[in-house]
Motif scaffolding. Structure first.
Motif, PDB file in Angstrom:
ATOM      1  N   VAL A  94       0.911  -0.988   0.114  1.00 20.04           N
ATOM      2  CA  VAL A  94      -0.066   0.149   0.014  1.00 20.04           C
ATOM      3  C   VAL A  94       0.809   1.306  -0.032  1.00 20.04           C
ATOM      4  N   ALA A  95       2.118   1.329   0.878  1.00 21.52           N
ATOM      5  CA  ALA A  95       2.763   2.400   1.059  1.00 21.52           C
ATOM      6  C   ALA A  95       3.525   2.889  -0.339  1.00 21.52           C
ATOM      7  N   ALA A  96       3.969   1.716  -0.989  1.00 24.95           N
ATOM      8  CA  ALA A  96       4.652   2.014  -2.088  1.00 24.95           C
ATOM      9  C   ALA A  96       3.753   2.401  -3.207  1.00 24.95           C
TER      10      ALA A  96
ATOM     11  N   LEU B 227       7.284  12.115   1.354  1.00 22.77           N
ATOM     12  CA  LEU B 227       7.670  10.690   1.865  1.00 22.77           C
ATOM     13  C   LEU B 227       6.621   9.968   2.327  1.00 22.77           C
ATOM     14  N   VAL B 228       6.614   8.763   1.904  1.00 19.74           N
ATOM     15  CA  VAL B 228       5.779   7.582   2.252  1.00 19.74           C
ATOM     16  C   VAL B 228       6.445   6.629   2.954  1.00 19.74           C
ATOM     17  N   ALA B 229       6.527   6.335   4.359  1.00 23.92           N
ATOM     18  CA  ALA B 229       7.154   5.445   4.999  1.00 23.92           C
ATOM     19  C   ALA B 229       6.339   4.505   5.969  1.00 23.92           C
ATOM     20  N   ASP B 230       6.782   3.119   5.795  1.00 22.91           N
ATOM     21  CA  ASP B 230       6.013   2.199   6.354  1.00 22.91           C
ATOM     22  C   ASP B 230       6.911   1.435   7.190  1.00 22.91           C
ATOM     23  N   GLY B 231       6.353   0.869   8.469  1.00 19.62           N
ATOM     24  CA  GLY B 231       7.041   0.110   9.552  1.00 19.62           C
ATOM     25  C   GLY B 231       6.465  -0.131  10.602  1.00 19.62           C
ATOM     26  N   ARG B 232       7.167  -0.171  11.808  1.00 21.16           N
ATOM     27  CA  ARG B 232       6.222  -0.425  13.108  1.00 21.16           C
ATOM     28  C   ARG B 232       6.222   0.844  13.904  1.00 21.16           C
ATOM     29  N   ASP B 233       7.278   1.813  13.687  1.00 16.80           N
ATOM     30  CA  ASP B 233       7.295   3.113  14.496  1.00 16.80           C
ATOM     31  C   ASP B 233       7.338   4.431  13.633  1.00 16.80           C
ATOM     32  N   MET B 234       7.055   4.363  12.408  1.00  7.88           N
ATOM     33  CA  MET B 234       7.137   5.433  11.728  1.00  7.88           C
ATOM     34  C   MET B 234       6.579   6.689  12.036  1.00  7.88           C
ATOM     35  N   GLY B 235       5.233   6.550  12.740  1.00  8.33           N
ATOM     36  CA  GLY B 235       4.522   7.655  13.370  1.00  8.33           C
ATOM     37  C   GLY B 235       5.117   8.094  14.717  1.00  8.33           C
ATOM     38  N   SER B 236       5.382   6.935  15.350  1.00  3.80           N
ATOM     39  CA  SER B 236       5.663   7.262  16.828  1.00  3.80           C
ATOM     40  C   SER B 236       7.159   7.765  17.222  1.00  3.80           C
ATOM     41  N   VAL B 237       8.003   7.327  16.397  1.00  2.00           N
ATOM     42  CA  VAL B 237       9.366   7.563  16.868  1.00  2.00           C
ATOM     43  C   VAL B 237      10.097   8.055  15.587  1.00  2.00           C
ATOM     44  N   VAL B 238      10.162   7.633  14.220  1.00  2.00           N
ATOM     45  CA  VAL B 238      10.938   8.387  13.170  1.00  2.00           C
ATOM     46  C   VAL B 238      10.401   9.598  12.714  1.00  2.00           C
ATOM     47  N   PHE B 239       9.284   9.674  12.334  1.00  2.00           N
ATOM     48  CA  PHE B 239       8.553  11.051  12.110  1.00  2.00           C
ATOM     49  C   PHE B 239       7.316  11.135  12.851  1.00  2.00           C
TER      50      PHE B 239
ATOM     51  N   VAL C 190       1.075   4.167  -2.845  1.00  2.00           N
ATOM     52  CA  VAL C 190       0.622   5.516  -2.507  1.00  2.00           C
ATOM     53  C   VAL C 190       1.763   6.712  -3.036  1.00  2.00           C
ATOM     54  N   ALA C 191       3.045   6.095  -2.815  1.00  2.00           N
ATOM     55  CA  ALA C 191       3.890   6.693  -2.913  1.00  2.00           C
ATOM     56  C   ALA C 191       4.169   6.937  -4.415  1.00  2.00           C
ATOM     57  N   ALA C 192       3.921   6.181  -5.125  1.00  2.00           N
ATOM     58  CA  ALA C 192       3.973   6.118  -6.742  1.00  2.00           C
ATOM     59  C   ALA C 192       2.885   7.194  -7.138  1.00  2.00           C
ATOM     60  N   ALA C 193       1.623   6.955  -6.643  1.00  2.00           N
ATOM     61  CA  ALA C 193       0.727   7.783  -7.011  1.00  2.00           C
ATOM     62  C   ALA C 193       1.006   9.074  -6.775  1.00  2.00           C
ATOM     63  N   LEU C 194       1.466   9.564  -5.448  1.00  2.00           N
ATOM     64  CA  LEU C 194       1.769  10.818  -5.321  1.00  2.00           C
ATOM     65  C   LEU C 194       3.266  11.431  -5.587  1.00  2.00           C
ATOM     66  N   GLU C 195       4.221  10.531  -6.414  1.00  2.00           N
ATOM     67  CA  GLU C 195       5.388  10.722  -7.085  1.00  2.00           C
ATOM     68  C   GLU C 195       6.107  11.182  -5.609  1.00  2.00           C
ATOM     69  N   PHE C 196       5.923  10.447  -4.587  1.00  2.00           N
ATOM     70  CA  PHE C 196       6.692  10.958  -3.374  1.00  2.00           C
ATOM     71  C   PHE C 196       7.768   9.691  -3.214  1.00  2.00           C
ATOM     72  N   HIS C 197       8.755   9.778  -2.357  1.00  2.00           N
ATOM     73  CA  HIS C 197       9.978   9.123  -2.034  1.00  2.00           C
ATOM     74  C   HIS C 197       9.096   7.988  -1.207  1.00  2.00           C
ATOM     75  N   TYR C 198       9.858   6.774  -1.183  1.00  2.00           N
ATOM     76  CA  TYR C 198       9.403   5.437  -0.465  1.00  2.00           C
ATOM     77  C   TYR C 198      10.298   4.889   0.542  1.00  2.00           C
ATOM     78  N   LEU C 199      10.037   4.763   1.692  1.00  2.00           N
ATOM     79  CA  LEU C 199      11.006   4.044   2.484  1.00  2.00           C
ATOM     80  C   LEU C 199      10.299   2.839   3.337  1.00  2.00           C
ATOM     81  N   ASP C 200      10.867   1.716   2.878  1.00  2.00           N
ATOM     82  CA  ASP C 200      10.603   0.387   3.672  1.00  2.00           C
ATOM     83  C   ASP C 200      11.501   0.199   4.788  1.00  2.00           C
ATOM     84  N   SER C 201      11.139   0.673   5.753  1.00  2.00           N
ATOM     85  CA  SER C 201      12.014   0.491   7.058  1.00  2.00           C
ATOM     86  C   SER C 201      12.178  -1.062   7.568  1.00  2.00           C
ATOM     87  N   GLY C 202      11.262  -1.857   7.288  1.00  2.00           N
ATOM     88  CA  GLY C 202      11.444  -3.040   7.629  1.00  2.00           C
ATOM     89  C   GLY C 202      12.559  -3.668   6.762  1.00  2.00           C
TER      90      GLY C 202
END
Length: 225
Positions: free
Chosen positions: A22-24, A123-135, A26-38
């Motif tokens: 989903v993140a990838a 940026l669209v970032a996916d992981g476990r703590d993207m919203g709580s810690v990283v961003f 969404v990033a493609a649709a918005l032409e944003f960068h993508y981070l697969d933190s996992g």
């Protein structure tokens, strides 16, 4: 240095929830960068295995994370200059990544590397703590999940398609164990933040999930002054 002007969409959720796909998209649709933190934790686990570093060797794993020679080039993941796109997706490496990710020194070692992905136009970032810690300043936070049974079914289909011989019951048990470990760890546990929107994809297609996130992003953008 983090570009504070670059917007961030943070997608967090449990293992095999489909958040990466989903993140990838969404990033493609918005032409944003993508981070697969996992992928960074999986690469750390793979590098540790190749170097003979055990998963209970905190100091050794931290050094592996600090020296991680990883890059993402047009959908291809490289480790030490060699393609590792498929190698990091094995169940064994996924299990190792979950154990590695529970270690505070390892997470600290990878934090700056993750934040460096925040660049314009966004940026669209996916992981476990993207919203709580990283961003934590992310403009849109999504907690994407599905029932353990649905996630096991999806993962089973992926592995069967790759020719791997694994039972759905074993996958379900692994997912439940990872959920418990990710939620109970003291460092950056997997939780739905109060300001994160819940997206349960148990009865949704990938396209529906992508459209939902894009719709939420439009709402966020339209509400900005």
């Amino acid at each position: 240095m983090i570009d504070i002007l670059a917007p961030v969409i943070a997608l967090d959720g449990p293992s095999a929830s489909g958040k990466g796909t989903v993140a990838a998209r969404v990033a493609a649709a918005l032409e944003f960068h993508y981070l697969d933190s996992g992928a960074l934790y999986r690469l750390t686990a793979l590098a540790a295995v190749r170097r003979g570093v055990l998963f209970d060797d905190v100091e050794g794993l931290t050094e592996v994370a600090r020296a991680l020679d990883a890059s993402f080039v047009e959908g291809v993941i490289l480790l030490d200059g060699e393609e590792a796109t498929e190698a990091i997706r094995s169940e064994a490496i996924g299990e190792g990544a979950s154990r590695v990710a529970a270690l505070a020194p390892v997470r600290d070692a990878l934090l700056a590397r993750q934040r460096a992905f925040q660049r314009l136009p966004g940026l669209v970032a996916d992981g476990r703590d993207m919203g709580s810690v990283v961003f934590p300043q992310a403009q849109l936070k999504v907690f994407l999940t599905a029932t353990a049974e649905v996630r096991a079914e999806r993962r089973h289909k992926q592995l069967i398609a790759k020719g791997e011989d694994v039972t759905i019951q074993k996958i379900l048990e692994d997912i439940q164990q990872r959920d418990a470990r990710d939620s109970a760890r003291t460092v950056a546990p997997l939780v739905q933040l109060p300001d994160a929107r819940l997206l349960d994809t148990s009865a949704m297609t990938i396209d529906q999930a992508v459209r939902t996130v894009l719709g939420w992003w439009e709402t966020v953008q339209s509400s900005r002054p």
